[in-house]
Enzyme design. Structure first.
Site, mmCIF file in Angstrom:
data_model
loop_
_atom_site.group_PDB
_atom_site.id
_atom_site.type_symbol
_atom_site.label_atom_id
_atom_site.label_comp_id
_atom_site.label_asym_id
_atom_site.label_seq_id
_atom_site.Cartn_x
_atom_site.Cartn_y
_atom_site.Cartn_z
ATOM 1 N N SER A 66 -4.903 2.614 1.559
ATOM 2 C CA SER A 66 -4.636 1.560 0.579
ATOM 3 C C SER A 66 -3.220 1.007 0.786
ATOM 4 C CB SER A 66 -4.833 2.104 -0.834
ATOM 5 O OG SER A 66 -4.909 1.051 -1.763
ATOM 6 N N ASP A 122 -16.137 -0.343 -0.364
ATOM 7 C CA ASP A 122 -14.792 -0.678 -0.873
ATOM 8 C C ASP A 122 -14.776 -2.130 -1.346
ATOM 9 O OD1 ASP A 122 -12.064 -1.152 -1.288
ATOM 10 O OD2 ASP A 122 -11.445 0.089 0.405
ATOM 11 N N HIS A 171 -13.482 1.940 -3.134
ATOM 12 C CA HIS A 171 -12.126 2.107 -2.616
ATOM 13 C C HIS A 171 -11.648 3.554 -2.757
ATOM 14 C CE1 HIS A 171 -8.157 0.870 -1.389
ATOM 15 N NE2 HIS A 171 -7.620 1.363 -2.477
#
Lengths: 369, 369
Positions: free
Chosen positions: A146, A312, A347
């Site tokens: 991320s 995601d 995610h």
């Protein structure tokens, strides 16, 4: 596994991309394992938006382990019997490194809204200073998911001799309008929360009650971290036992879950720091100082391992695939690997479904030059 | 095209699913075209969450057309030279039908938070009363998208002799945890907004300024109506000209778009009405009074046309597909059509990309018994 936690103070200026200067700064960090004699076994782990340098192990009397404990440790994918792992709290974060709540020397007051906007390149530049203090001239690998993946990519492009191995998970080369839209809920909620008072809020009051603006922002974050499938699987249409279906304030289980998490988070995470880090994420675009993505990626010398997750919703796998495709286009096909993992977790998968990708991380770390 | 707008007052009780009773109620509606002599050409159009009975045409001095003007009119897919189209404002909505802002006869005060929770079945029951007043015993067709699609399905199951043609777009048979999570942002934001004052807010003040809680809720709604592709295509990473990249409050174009829309919406749409309608959406589950989806759908006698959109993030096409599959399982394969439209517009597609589905609507209306 040896664990060391510390804060390093830098009594020297950090020149920021914005043109502003931090006259001095500090970095909180944690290390796992031991640095070998030739200082060649350092693995840098970069944390995400709301994470901290506490990536592994458990503090005394704490019930929770570090955010990537399943990945970092003796015999684990990032094996601390071999590697010296270091995780550094990013600038702007409320967990120990310099943040908007620190004292601005020029005024003697807290920075608050006068804190400079920090970008990923600044975060990475600051980290380079700490490695220097450790005597680490070259890291064995840099890895992050991320916002941590953005840091990894920044190391690869802007400090391209610092490591030969970059691993990037659930991330992107430039934050999309879609992700910026999700972040907007937090920004709007916080800035317009009466209690926020244009950044002059009472920190203890916020720690006690939490801002509503931060709560709704966290809820939006939660949604972007999940996926339709995982949400429906986890909660279905289950109603909270004590609530009535025909009561206006009656809640579904998913409502309660979001309330609970948002409320805790708003007390734990400073809203101004959140604004600054969300800004950092929104601003991230590794091509900013280049003609285009190809031009930016042409600087990469390290071997790049890309791990994305099909569900995601925040940073979609197609964005990671684009990096792969451009690397191949650049004739660097033998220096890039792309794994697209099936997962219902969205995610969050990089923080949850370790068994689906730890093998690829291990493999990337085993790569010989 | 003849257009008539009116409000019908019902001086009779409406018994609600919750057990509560509306002692009297009113329905705002609009009609297009003319009801034929045998009253057999009525096409009922059901509006969505924030819509109104103003589905087509343009009011004097208004710049905007009704929300489905592209679909309803002389020679259009819902052809008003043939059909008498009627659209009714749903109960709880702020546009003319009975809502939390109306007077509760038992107290002489506005209902506010004492307004009963209205469910889709109640909305449809009330509409049936209006059709009766019009002398319409059977509608030619019922059609609706999103929350309007839920109404369509409710007509099909609970008033299964009322029409032979049901058209349902961008909707579901039961609101998913994922959609409920999106709605939670509005619910949490509004209920915890200081200005909301547990429903006792000053209506004029809210009309002037708008609640921040409503604004963030609308932002979440906007995200759920869009798709990653459409958002990135529309805005990219464009920055607002007057804002600085390194200013904390600097905005991307997508930020400005969301601010603008949320701010307008918060002034235009009453927050308490929004809470009630979101509750209505969350509560929708056409299987509630049945054993399962198969049992519920077994009641359908009409021909069912299902139109979903591949990029719909709120009500995913798989949910519509499930309805189709169960209908086939029930041996009603010749009475159901399923069209899954390619679109980048997400949930909003049913309000935007008419040319991709108006043909199917027309075809469904042409179906002969």
């Amino acid at each position: 596994m040896e664990v060391n936690t510390g804060i390093e103070y830098f009594n020297e200026p950090l020149y920021l991309e914005s043109g502003r200067i931090l006259p001095n700064f500090k970095l909180a960090y944690e290390t796992y394992g031991r640095l070998n004699n030739d200082k060649s076994n350092a693995v840098v782990v970069c944390h995400a938006l709301t994470g901290s340098h506490h990536a592994a192990s458990r503090y005394k009397n704490d019930t929770k382990f570090g955010w990537w404990d399943a990945m970092i440790g003796d015999g684990k994918a990032i094996d601390t019997t071999k590697f010296f792992v270091i995780c550094i709290n990013i600038l702007s974060s409320p967990f120990g490194s310099t943040s908007p709540l620190d004292i601005d020397e020029s005024t003697g007051l807290e920075y608050r809204m006068n804190f400079p906007v920090i970008v990923i390149s600044d975060v990475v530049n600051a980290q380079m200073r700490l490695f220097k203090k450790f005597g680490i001239e070259k890291a064995y690998a840099v890895i992050g998911g991320s916002l941590g993946g953005m840091q990894s990519l920044c190391f690869a492009i802007e400090h391209n001799k610092f490591t030969d191995r970059i691993i990037m998970l659930a991330s992107t080369y430039a934050t999309s309008a879609w992700a910026i839209a999700f972040n907007k809920i937090a920004i709007h909620g916080i800035l317009n929360d009466i209690m926020f008072d244009d950044g002059n809020y009472d920190v203890n009051l916020v720690k006690k009650h939490g801002l509503v603006g931060m709560e709704v922002g966290r809820m939006a974050g939660h949604i972007s971290f999940l996926s339709p499938d995982s949400t429906s699987l986890k909660f279905g249409r289950k109603y909270v036992n004590t609530d009535g279906l025909y009561e206006l304030k009656g809640r579904f289980e998913v409502d309660r879950y979001m309330e609970y998490n948002a409320s805790n988070f708003a007390k734990r995470f400073d809203p101004l720091c959140y604004l600054y880090i969300v800004k950092m994420m929104n601003n991230f675009d590794c091509t900013r100082h280049f003609d285009n993505l190809k031009d930016a990626l042409s600087n990469i010398l390290a071997r790049l391992t890309l791990i994305s997750f099909k569900g995601d919703m925040l940073f979609r796998w197609q964005e990671m695939r684009e990096i792969f495709d451009v690397m191949v286009e650049l004739g660097k096909g033998d220096m890039v690997e792309f794994y697209n993992i099936n997962s219902n977790y969205g995610h969050d998968a990089f923080l949850v479904e370790y068994d689906k990708f730890d093998f690829y991380v291990k493999k990337a770390l085993e790569w010989k030059i």
